[in-house]
Design an enzyme around this catalytic site. Structure first.
Site, PDB file in Angstrom:
ATOM      1  N   ASP A   7       0.920  -1.236   0.121  1.00  0.00           N
ATOM      2  CA  ASP A   7       0.137   0.015  -0.156  1.00  0.00           C
ATOM      3  C   ASP A   7       0.752   1.169  -0.070  1.00  0.00           C
ATOM      4  OD1 ASP A   7       0.827   0.283   2.482  1.00  0.00           O
ATOM      5  OD2 ASP A   7      -1.048   0.150   3.564  1.00  0.00           O
ATOM      6  N   CYS A  64       3.229  -3.002   3.992  1.00  0.00           N
ATOM      7  CA  CYS A  64       2.352  -1.869   4.624  1.00  0.00           C
ATOM      8  C   CYS A  64       3.101  -1.165   5.724  1.00  0.00           C
ATOM      9  CB  CYS A  64       0.891  -2.372   4.838  1.00  0.00           C
ATOM     10  SG  CYS A  64       0.547  -3.222   6.520  1.00  0.00           S
ATOM     11  N   THR A  66       2.626  -1.381   8.716  1.00  0.00           N
ATOM     12  CA  THR A  66       3.224  -2.237  10.022  1.00  0.00           C
ATOM     13  C   THR A  66       3.355  -3.590   9.583  1.00  0.00           C
ATOM     14  OG1 THR A  66       0.757  -2.927  10.662  1.00  0.00           O
ATOM     15  CG2 THR A  66       2.055  -0.954  11.594  1.00  0.00           C
ATOM     16  N   HIS A  97      10.003 -24.212   8.922  1.00  0.00           N
ATOM     17  CA  HIS A  97       8.953 -25.041   9.739  1.00  0.00           C
ATOM     18  C   HIS A  97       7.431 -24.670   9.108  1.00  0.00           C
ATOM     19  CE1 HIS A  97      11.565 -25.444  13.471  1.00  0.00           C
ATOM     20  NE2 HIS A  97      12.114 -26.112  12.276  1.00  0.00           N
ATOM     21  N   ASN A  98       7.275 -23.669   8.551  1.00  0.00           N
ATOM     22  CA  ASN A  98       5.804 -23.312   8.142  1.00  0.00           C
ATOM     23  C   ASN A  98       5.406 -23.406   6.788  1.00  0.00           C
ATOM     24  OD1 ASN A  98       6.364 -20.785  10.579  1.00  0.00           O
ATOM     25  ND2 ASN A  98       5.124 -22.778  11.118  1.00  0.00           N
ATOM     26  N   HIS A 132       7.276 -31.146   9.778  1.00  0.00           N
ATOM     27  CA  HIS A 132       6.702 -29.743   9.602  1.00  0.00           C
ATOM     28  C   HIS A 132       5.555 -29.837   8.573  1.00  0.00           C
ATOM     29  CE1 HIS A 132       9.283 -28.322  12.595  1.00  0.00           C
ATOM     30  NE2 HIS A 132      10.647 -28.674  11.851  1.00  0.00           N
ATOM     31  N   ARG A 135       2.254 -30.765  10.012  1.00  0.00           N
ATOM     32  CA  ARG A 135       1.657 -29.626  10.719  1.00  0.00           C
ATOM     33  C   ARG A 135       0.985 -28.503   9.625  1.00  0.00           C
ATOM     34  NH1 ARG A 135       6.885 -29.544  14.792  1.00  0.00           N
ATOM     35  NH2 ARG A 135       6.043 -31.148  16.031  1.00  0.00           N
TER      36      ARG A 135
END
Length: 145
Positions: A7, A64, A66, A97-98, A132, A135
């Site tokens: 943005d 953006c 934050t 891991h994600n 992982h 998960r």
């Protein structure tokens, strides 16, 4: 290919990141915004997320003020795992891991030097798989219910 978007709050940092990606030899596509005029972050979060979810881009980068709002927006798209990172360790671990597929950054929180290091870490770290993967599959199961 890397999908990138921001943005107005992330516009200047996005310009720095695109220069950095180009210098490093990464192909990327800018999904907007294309000026520093006030705009709505969900529009650009969704554009990048749909490009990643649809296979047009391998990964995405969103910026953006934050990083919070744009990451929340991106995570509403099925198949997206957008991670807001403010340090290199988080960027490394969210990939390992994600299997995060979008990096979100806060331009009003990070300086450009650290932001570029976080981008590099995110783009060069591979997913470990193994326990992982189970998960990440559980996360997808939640999304499908």
């Amino acid at each position: 290919m890397i999908a990138i978007g921001s943005d107005h709050g992330g516009f200047a940092l996005k310009q720095e990141i695109m220069k950095h990606l180009e210098a490093a030899g990464y192909a990327y596509k800018d999904y907007g915004t294309y000026t520093a005029d006030s705009c709505d972050y969900p529009v650009y979060g969704e554009r990048v997320a749909r490009a990643v979810a649809g296979g047009e881009a391998e990964r995405g980068i969103l910026i953006c003020g934050t990083g919070i709002g744009i990451s929340i927006s991106a995570n509403k798209v099925k198949g997206i795992r957008a991670a807001l990172c403010g340090d290199c360790y988080s960027a490394e671990m969210t990939r390992r891991h994600n299997d995060a597929n979008i990096l979100a950054l806060g331009a009003r929180v990070l300086g450009p030097g650290l932001a570029l290091k976080i981008v590099d870490t995110f783009l060069t770290t591979e997913f470990e798989g193994g326990r992982h993967a189970r998960r990440v599959a559980l996360i997808s199961d939640i999304e499908n219910r």
